[in-house]
Design an enzyme around this catalytic site. Structure first.
Site, short mmCIF file in Angstrom:
data_model
loop_
_atom_site.label_atom_id
_atom_site.label_comp_id
_atom_site.label_asym_id
_atom_site.label_seq_id
_atom_site.Cartn_x
_atom_site.Cartn_y
_atom_site.Cartn_z
N ASP A 45 31.35 32.98 34.53
CA ASP A 45 32.74 32.73 34.90
C ASP A 45 33.11 31.37 34.31
OD1 ASP A 45 35.23 32.77 36.31
OD2 ASP A 45 34.27 33.99 37.86
N ASP A 97 38.68 32.30 33.82
CA ASP A 97 39.53 32.12 34.99
C ASP A 97 40.93 31.63 34.59
OD1 ASP A 97 39.24 31.90 38.06
OD2 ASP A 97 40.10 29.95 37.55
N GLU A 127 41.29 36.40 32.33
CA GLU A 127 42.05 36.63 33.57
C GLU A 127 43.43 36.01 33.38
OE1 GLU A 127 42.08 35.82 38.37
OE2 GLU A 127 41.77 34.19 36.96
N HIS A 169 37.01 39.57 43.94
CA HIS A 169 36.79 38.63 45.05
C HIS A 169 38.10 38.05 45.57
CE1 HIS A 169 37.31 36.26 41.49
NE2 HIS A 169 37.43 35.16 42.21
N ASP A 170 39.23 38.37 44.94
CA ASP A 170 40.53 37.87 45.39
C ASP A 170 41.39 38.96 46.02
OD1 ASP A 170 39.97 35.33 44.30
OD2 ASP A 170 40.81 35.88 42.34
#
Ligand code: NOJ
Length: 568
Positions: free
Chosen positions: A101, A209, A268, A340-341
């Site tokens: 990430d 990210d 992302e 995870h969000d």
């Protein structure tokens, strides 16, 4: 650079691990790298090709690791660099790739770059971040003296005052996540060199990210004021900003060009449009391989995730269909319901009670058979569900806690605020449910966040032993992508687009056509409007989630999914 022809990742499935909640090997209540190593057999049994590992770097953990204090070390909470090397080797031994990430829109405020930047306004690193004086005519600390009116994603202003220098720094996320200033060539070089270091260490690419926020309009203009409040929406100045394509191309050339084997890069990109996504992922432009976009997960709330509303399936189909068509000729998309969000999809759009297994398998079926690269978020393959927290103390996530605190400060009713918090991120962050023991086999200690009480029935051990489980359905879907070119490359056509409860589409390649059907409701649905229904009724059944298989002529049972195949 990914090859222009059939890159490997088009036929791949990615599994996301949120390390803090996956498996704890040392009993401190927090998942770690050795815990992952101990459970690689789970990934192998599922058949995934790639692991995306959420951040394990040194971090004060203000945003669970998305606030990085050292990009080239592992946080002791998660283990050591040697553990990470071992994980990479074990995964590679099974043919599984590892994506790190990459969080480079911001660092932690404890990163040495920021410490130098803050402590010495004359240091060369001062401009590595966005420092600005108060608004003209106002004194530092005055209400409204922030350099812009932007609201942070985690509530409150996007600027924090540094008393010592009397200047503010920008943080689009928490105040412990100062934004890097990508206008500075030295920032970009430092990031690329760190990325090369990871590539040399053996990782296979990066999930990047909020990467479409790297380029900001350096004039930092105010944005339109939000909901009659004091803060504004600054996104026009930082979503796909003026130099974003230049930066991502430069990154590609500096890090990936000429490397063998081929790396995978996933951007992302909140708020990205289809046109922009085509530009980002056009292989000739050499920016990123695929986008991770948010349009479809923004449909069941009004503006903010804290104002939820029911999903209108017609809107979901229209959105997914637009992206399928928009990227059909050029570009590539990620396919996901969960990460995870996001809340757990079986609770969000399925039925996490009586029809948990059937609705989870139906949702998986329609997602995985689109064109794009599917993502499975840990526990999704078990049909894990949302949690019902009854008080704010049970929450761990900074986003939820900050939202609650600011709403209460504004005078809102605590119970109403809590009741509207159905889309919170901790839904996805309760520990992975391995078995039915005390802490679900996640830890021998006290878990950092409560284990879901339903682990006694919803768990990996039970799922792997049951051929009709959610787990085995995901395994079959992954296998279909590996073995059926039509799933990877077939043309996509939405059918029954106006049906309010049935999600249906075809995929076609050469002589082969597949029909994918999903009943997104708890009531039976007929398929009267389906063209050539009798032909489909006699077609081969590729996959079904109901006893006895599909009966197209009679319609679909509650939450039923069916995949049919015909030639010609
Ligand atoms: C997106 C990540 O997915 C999220 O978890 C994080 O809080 C923000 N970016 C900030 O890094």
């Amino acid at each position: 650079m990914a090859s222009m022809h059939a890159p490997w990742w088009r036929a791949a499935v990615v599994y996301q691990i949120y390390p803090r909640s996956f498996a704890d090997s040392d009993g401190d209540g927090v998942g770690d790298l050795r815990g992952i190593i101990e459970h690689v057999d789970h990934l192998v049994a599922l058949g995934v090709d790639v692991v995306w590992l959420s951040p394990i770097y040194r971090s004060p953990q203000d945003d669970n690791g998305y606030d990085i204090a050292d990009y080239q070390d592992v946080d002791p909470l998660f283990g050591t660099l040697a553990d990470l090397d071992e994980l990479i080797a074990v995964l590679h031994g099974h043919g599984i790739k590892l994506l790190m990430d990459l969080v480079v829109n911001h660092t932690s405020d404890e990163h040495p770059w920021f410490v130098a930047s803050r402590d010495d306004p004359r240091s060369p690193q001062r401009d590595w971040y966005w420092w600005r004086p108060p608004r003209p005519g106002m004194a530092a600390g005055d209400p409204g003296a922030e350099p812009t009116n932007w609201r942070s994603f985690f509530s409150g202003p996007a600027w924090e005052l540094d008393e010592a220098s009397g200047e503010y720094y920008l943080h689009l996320f928490s105040r412990k996540q100062p934004d890097l200033n990508w206008e500075q060539p030295a920032v970009r070089e430092a990031v690329y060199s760190m990325m090369r270091w990871w590539m040399d260490r053996g990782v296979d690419g990066f999930r990047m990210d909020v990467v479409n926020m790297l380029s900001k309009d350096p004039t930092l203009p105010d944005g339109p004021v939000l909901d009659g409040g004091v803060y504004g929406d600054g996104s026009a100045a930082y979503l796909c900003g003026p130099r974003i394509h230049e930066f991502l191309h430069e990154m590609h050339e500096a890090v990936f060009a000429g490397r063998d084997p081929v790396a995978l890069t996933v951007g992302e990109m909140p708020g990205v449009t289809i046109d922009e996504a085509v530009r980002f992922t056009d292989p000739h432009r050499r920016e990123v391989d695929m986008v991770f976009q948010f349009e479809h997960v923004g449909l069941d709330h009004d503006g903010s995730k804290w104002s939820p509303r029911p999903l209108d399936l017609l809107e979901l189909k229209a959105s997914m269909g637009r992206w399928q068509h928009g990227l059909a000729a050029t570009g590539w998309n990620s396919l996901y319901w969960c990460n995870h969000d996001q809340p757990r999809v079986v609770s969000r759009w399925g039925d996490d009670g009586q029809h948990r297994v059937r609705s989870a398998t139906m949702l998986a079926t329609i997602l995985h058979l689109h064109r794009g690269t599917p993502y499975v978020y840990q526990g999704e393959e078990l049909g894990m569900t949302n949690v019902a927290f009854s008080s704010i103390e049970e929450f761990r996530d900074i986003e939820a806690r900050n939202h609650y605190a600011s709403a209460i400060e504004r005078g809102e009713d605590p119970e109403a605020v809590l009741a509207a918090m159905t889309h919170h991120r901790d839904n996805a962050r309760t520990p992975m449910q391995w078995d039915d023991s005390a802490h679900a086999g996640f830890t021998t200690g006290t878990p950092w966040i409560a284990v879901h009480p339903n682990h006694t029935t919803v768990n990996a051990r039970a799922a792997r032993a049951d051929e009709r489980s959610v787990f085995h359905h995901y395994r079959r879907l992954i296998e279909l992508r590996h073995t059926s070119p039509v799933v990877v490359d077939g043309d996509f056509t939405m059918v029954l687009a106006d049906h309010p409860h049935v999600y249906a589409f075809t995929r076609a390649l050469g002589a082969e056509t597949w029909l994918v059907l999903g009943n997104v409701s708890g009531a039976p649905q007929d398929l009267d409007g389906l063209d050539e229904r009798d032909v489909w009724d006699r077609a081969d059944v590729v996959l079904s989630n109901v006893e006895g298989g599909p009966q197209v002529r009679r319609g679909l049972r509650p939450w039923e999914a069916a995949v049919l195949r015909r030639l010609g």
